[in-house]
Design a protein around this motif. Structure first.
Motif, PDB file in Angstrom:
ATOM      1  N   TYR A   1       1.438  -3.817   8.673  1.00  0.00           N
ATOM      2  CA  TYR A   1       0.600  -4.885   8.234  1.00  0.00           C
ATOM      3  C   TYR A   1      -0.402  -4.404   7.363  1.00  0.00           C
ATOM      4  CZ  TYR A   1       3.345  -7.811  11.363  1.00  0.00           C
ATOM      5  OH  TYR A   1       4.557  -8.270  11.872  1.00  0.00           O
ATOM      6  N   MET A   2      -0.621  -5.191   6.202  1.00  0.00           N
ATOM      7  CA  MET A   2      -1.734  -5.127   5.227  1.00  0.00           C
ATOM      8  C   MET A   2      -2.343  -6.318   4.937  1.00  0.00           C
ATOM      9  SD  MET A   2      -0.434  -1.910   2.927  1.00  0.00           S
ATOM     10  CE  MET A   2      -0.835  -0.303   3.862  1.00  0.00           C
ATOM     11  N   ILE A   3      -3.367  -6.168   4.026  1.00  0.00           N
ATOM     12  CA  ILE A   3      -3.976  -7.399   3.294  1.00  0.00           C
ATOM     13  C   ILE A   3      -3.720  -7.357   1.991  1.00  0.00           C
ATOM     14  CG2 ILE A   3      -5.870  -8.828   3.302  1.00  0.00           C
ATOM     15  CD1 ILE A   3      -6.293  -8.126   6.241  1.00  0.00           C
ATOM     16  N   ILE A   4      -3.644  -8.333   1.088  1.00  0.00           N
ATOM     17  CA  ILE A   4      -3.585  -8.508  -0.070  1.00  0.00           C
ATOM     18  C   ILE A   4      -5.222  -8.562  -0.608  1.00  0.00           C
ATOM     19  CG2 ILE A   4      -3.196  -9.892  -2.385  1.00  0.00           C
ATOM     20  CD1 ILE A   4      -0.635 -10.908  -0.758  1.00  0.00           C
ATOM     21  N   ILE A   5      -5.725  -7.503  -1.430  1.00  0.00           N
ATOM     22  CA  ILE A   5      -7.014  -7.453  -1.831  1.00  0.00           C
ATOM     23  C   ILE A   5      -7.239  -7.719  -3.421  1.00  0.00           C
ATOM     24  CG2 ILE A   5      -7.877  -6.068   0.245  1.00  0.00           C
ATOM     25  CD1 ILE A   5      -8.004  -3.865  -1.811  1.00  0.00           C
ATOM     26  N   GLU A   6      -6.113  -7.647  -3.745  1.00  0.00           N
ATOM     27  CA  GLU A   6      -5.972  -8.073  -5.356  1.00  0.00           C
ATOM     28  C   GLU A   6      -4.878  -8.628  -5.805  1.00  0.00           C
ATOM     29  OE1 GLU A   6      -6.977  -5.814  -9.692  1.00  0.00           O
ATOM     30  OE2 GLU A   6      -7.611  -4.950  -7.948  1.00  0.00           O
ATOM     31  N   VAL A   7      -4.678  -9.675  -6.741  1.00  0.00           N
ATOM     32  CA  VAL A   7      -3.473  -9.898  -7.242  1.00  0.00           C
ATOM     33  C   VAL A   7      -3.453  -9.501  -8.898  1.00  0.00           C
ATOM     34  CG1 VAL A   7      -1.901 -11.894  -7.770  1.00  0.00           C
ATOM     35  CG2 VAL A   7      -3.306 -11.827  -5.732  1.00  0.00           C
ATOM     36  N   LEU A   8      -2.383  -8.431  -9.257  1.00  0.00           N
ATOM     37  CA  LEU A   8      -2.286  -8.312 -10.439  1.00  0.00           C
ATOM     38  C   LEU A   8      -1.542  -9.056 -11.276  1.00  0.00           C
ATOM     39  CD1 LEU A   8      -1.421  -4.046  -9.848  1.00  0.00           C
ATOM     40  CD2 LEU A   8      -3.873  -5.278 -10.226  1.00  0.00           C
ATOM     41  N   ASP A   9      -0.450  -9.415 -11.008  1.00  0.00           N
ATOM     42  CA  ASP A   9       0.302 -10.419 -11.935  1.00  0.00           C
ATOM     43  C   ASP A   9       1.212 -11.030 -11.163  1.00  0.00           C
ATOM     44  OD1 ASP A   9       2.248  -8.369 -11.611  1.00  0.00           O
ATOM     45  OD2 ASP A   9       1.701  -7.469 -13.319  1.00  0.00           O
ATOM     46  N   ASP A  10       2.372 -11.575 -11.856  1.00  0.00           N
ATOM     47  CA  ASP A  10       3.276 -12.507 -11.076  1.00  0.00           C
ATOM     48  C   ASP A  10       4.194 -11.533 -10.112  1.00  0.00           C
ATOM     49  OD1 ASP A  10       2.459 -14.654 -12.175  1.00  0.00           O
ATOM     50  OD2 ASP A  10       4.180 -14.778 -13.554  1.00  0.00           O
ATOM     51  N   ARG A  11       3.924 -10.252 -10.276  1.00  0.00           N
ATOM     52  CA  ARG A  11       5.039  -9.341  -9.615  1.00  0.00           C
ATOM     53  C   ARG A  11       4.417  -8.289  -8.539  1.00  0.00           C
ATOM     54  NH1 ARG A  11       9.411  -6.328 -12.637  1.00  0.00           N
ATOM     55  NH2 ARG A  11       9.702  -5.500 -10.604  1.00  0.00           N
ATOM     56  N   TYR A  12       3.107  -8.063  -8.978  1.00  0.00           N
ATOM     57  CA  TYR A  12       2.536  -6.953  -8.174  1.00  0.00           C
ATOM     58  C   TYR A  12       1.013  -7.288  -7.841  1.00  0.00           C
ATOM     59  CZ  TYR A  12       5.657  -3.735 -10.401  1.00  0.00           C
ATOM     60  OH  TYR A  12       6.636  -3.059 -10.687  1.00  0.00           O
ATOM     61  N   VAL A  13       1.038  -6.818  -6.450  1.00  0.00           N
ATOM     62  CA  VAL A  13      -0.565  -7.154  -5.374  1.00  0.00           C
ATOM     63  C   VAL A  13      -0.975  -5.758  -5.301  1.00  0.00           C
ATOM     64  CG1 VAL A  13      -0.133  -9.400  -4.907  1.00  0.00           C
ATOM     65  CG2 VAL A  13       0.788  -7.330  -3.487  1.00  0.00           C
ATOM     66  N   ILE A  14      -2.302  -5.464  -4.805  1.00  0.00           N
ATOM     67  CA  ILE A  14      -2.802  -4.310  -4.251  1.00  0.00           C
ATOM     68  C   ILE A  14      -3.002  -4.618  -2.907  1.00  0.00           C
ATOM     69  CG2 ILE A  14      -4.839  -2.951  -4.337  1.00  0.00           C
ATOM     70  CD1 ILE A  14      -2.988  -2.814  -7.114  1.00  0.00           C
ATOM     71  N   LEU A  15      -2.685  -3.609  -1.995  1.00  0.00           N
ATOM     72  CA  LEU A  15      -2.737  -3.998  -0.617  1.00  0.00           C
ATOM     73  C   LEU A  15      -3.744  -2.773   0.121  1.00  0.00           C
ATOM     74  CD1 LEU A  15       0.932  -4.456   0.243  1.00  0.00           C
ATOM     75  CD2 LEU A  15      -0.578  -6.219  -0.084  1.00  0.00           C
ATOM     76  N   ALA A  16      -4.314  -3.301   1.130  1.00  0.00           N
ATOM     77  CA  ALA A  16      -5.078  -2.226   1.899  1.00  0.00           C
ATOM     78  C   ALA A  16      -5.052  -2.802   3.210  1.00  0.00           C
ATOM     79  CB  ALA A  16      -6.372  -2.003   1.387  1.00  0.00           C
ATOM     80  N   ASP A  17      -5.186  -1.761   4.147  1.00  0.00           N
ATOM     81  CA  ASP A  17      -5.313  -2.133   5.681  1.00  0.00           C
ATOM     82  C   ASP A  17      -6.658  -1.673   6.309  1.00  0.00           C
ATOM     83  OD1 ASP A  17      -4.961   0.564   6.029  1.00  0.00           O
ATOM     84  OD2 ASP A  17      -3.119   0.487   7.133  1.00  0.00           O
ATOM     85  N   GLY A  18      -7.485  -0.773   5.633  1.00  0.00           N
ATOM     86  CA  GLY A  18      -8.697  -0.332   6.107  1.00  0.00           C
ATOM     87  C   GLY A  18      -8.559   0.811   7.032  1.00  0.00           C
ATOM     88  N   GLU A  19      -7.515   1.417   7.101  1.00  0.00           N
ATOM     89  CA  GLU A  19      -7.128   2.313   7.891  1.00  0.00           C
ATOM     90  C   GLU A  19      -6.496   3.696   7.357  1.00  0.00           C
ATOM     91  OE1 GLU A  19      -5.630   2.848  12.670  1.00  0.00           O
ATOM     92  OE2 GLU A  19      -6.169   0.868  11.955  1.00  0.00           O
ATOM     93  N   LYS A  20      -5.072   3.485   7.190  1.00  0.00           N
ATOM     94  CA  LYS A  20      -4.523   4.475   6.374  1.00  0.00           C
ATOM     95  C   LYS A  20      -4.772   4.030   4.961  1.00  0.00           C
ATOM     96  CE  LYS A  20      -1.042   4.862  10.106  1.00  0.00           C
ATOM     97  NZ  LYS A  20      -1.207   3.742  10.756  1.00  0.00           N
ATOM     98  N   ARG A  21      -4.775   2.816   4.672  1.00  0.00           N
ATOM     99  CA  ARG A  21      -4.791   2.524   3.097  1.00  0.00           C
ATOM    100  C   ARG A  21      -6.255   1.821   3.154  1.00  0.00           C
ATOM    101  NH1 ARG A  21      -2.061   4.820  -1.075  1.00  0.00           N
ATOM    102  NH2 ARG A  21      -0.102   5.140  -0.507  1.00  0.00           N
ATOM    103  N   LYS A  22      -7.313   2.802   2.696  1.00  0.00           N
ATOM    104  CA  LYS A  22      -8.561   2.415   2.533  1.00  0.00           C
ATOM    105  C   LYS A  22      -8.576   1.448   1.335  1.00  0.00           C
ATOM    106  CE  LYS A  22     -11.015   5.098   5.651  1.00  0.00           C
ATOM    107  NZ  LYS A  22     -10.232   5.098   6.985  1.00  0.00           N
ATOM    108  N   THR A  23      -9.823   0.944   1.030  1.00  0.00           N
ATOM    109  CA  THR A  23      -9.969   0.143  -0.318  1.00  0.00           C
ATOM    110  C   THR A  23     -10.247   1.085  -1.403  1.00  0.00           C
ATOM    111  OG1 THR A  23     -12.364  -0.095   0.402  1.00  0.00           O
ATOM    112  CG2 THR A  23     -10.941  -1.888   0.902  1.00  0.00           C
ATOM    113  N   ASN A  24     -10.581   2.275  -1.316  1.00  0.00           N
ATOM    114  CA  ASN A  24     -10.764   3.188  -2.318  1.00  0.00           C
ATOM    115  C   ASN A  24      -9.489   3.617  -2.972  1.00  0.00           C
ATOM    116  OD1 ASN A  24     -10.563   4.999  -0.081  1.00  0.00           O
ATOM    117  ND2 ASN A  24     -12.003   6.188  -0.658  1.00  0.00           N
ATOM    118  N   ARG A  25      -8.385   3.583  -1.856  1.00  0.00           N
ATOM    119  CA  ARG A  25      -6.876   4.056  -2.317  1.00  0.00           C
ATOM    120  C   ARG A  25      -5.918   3.005  -1.889  1.00  0.00           C
ATOM    121  NH1 ARG A  25      -5.129   7.596   1.010  1.00  0.00           N
ATOM    122  NH2 ARG A  25      -3.058   7.846  -0.295  1.00  0.00           N
TER     123      ARG A  25
END
Length: 108
Positions: free
Chosen positions: A25-49
Motif C-alpha cells: 500500500y502506498m499513497i499518491i503524493i503527486e499526479v503527473l498526468d492522465d496516466r502517471y502518479v507519484i507514490l510514496a509510503d514513507g518507509e521503503k519509498r520515502k518522499t525523496n525517492r
C-alpha cells in the motif's frame, strides 16, 4: 485530467498491482498526468525517492488520508511520518474489517 480530479487523487491510498512493490500500500503524493502518479509510503519509498507508477498498475481505494491531502494541498509536501501514519491507520481501519468478511469498499 482537471484540477478537481487531480486533487481527489492526492492523499489516496492505493494498492500496487504490478512491479516490485506488488500488494504493498502506498499513497499518491503527486499526479503527473492522465496516466502517471507519484507514490510514496514513507518507509521503503520515502518522499525523496518516490515511485512513478502507471494508473493501470495500481488499485485506487476509496480511502483518502485527510492529513496527507491537506498537507499536499497547503504546502505541496508531506512528511514520511505522515505517510506511515496514514497507511497504518488505513490498515487498522479497513484491512482489519476485511478480515471480518466485509467486501473491500471502505464502507463501515
Amino acid at each position: 485530467m482537471n484540477e478537481g480530479a487531480r486533487g481527489s487523487l492526492l492523499g489516496r491510498v492505493v494498492r500496487v498491482l504490478q512491479g516490485r512493490e506488488t500488494n504493498q500500500y502506498m499513497i499518491i503524493i503527486e499526479v503527473l498526468d492522465d496516466r502517471y502518479v507519484i507514490l510514496a509510503d514513507g518507509e521503503k519509498r520515502k518522499t525523496n525517492r518516490p515511485k512513478k507508477k502507471n494508473l493501470h498498475h495500481i488499485e485506487i481505494t476509496d480511502y483518502i488520508s485527510p492529513e496527507v491531502q491537506n498537507s499536499l494541498l497547503e504546502t505541496g509536501r508531506v512528511t514520511n511520518g505522515k505517510l506511515r501514519f496514514a497507511i497504518s491507520k488505513y490498515m487498522s481501519e479497513i484491512v482489519t474489517d476485511l478480515k471480518k468478511g466485509d467486501l473491500h469498499d471502505g464502507e463501515r
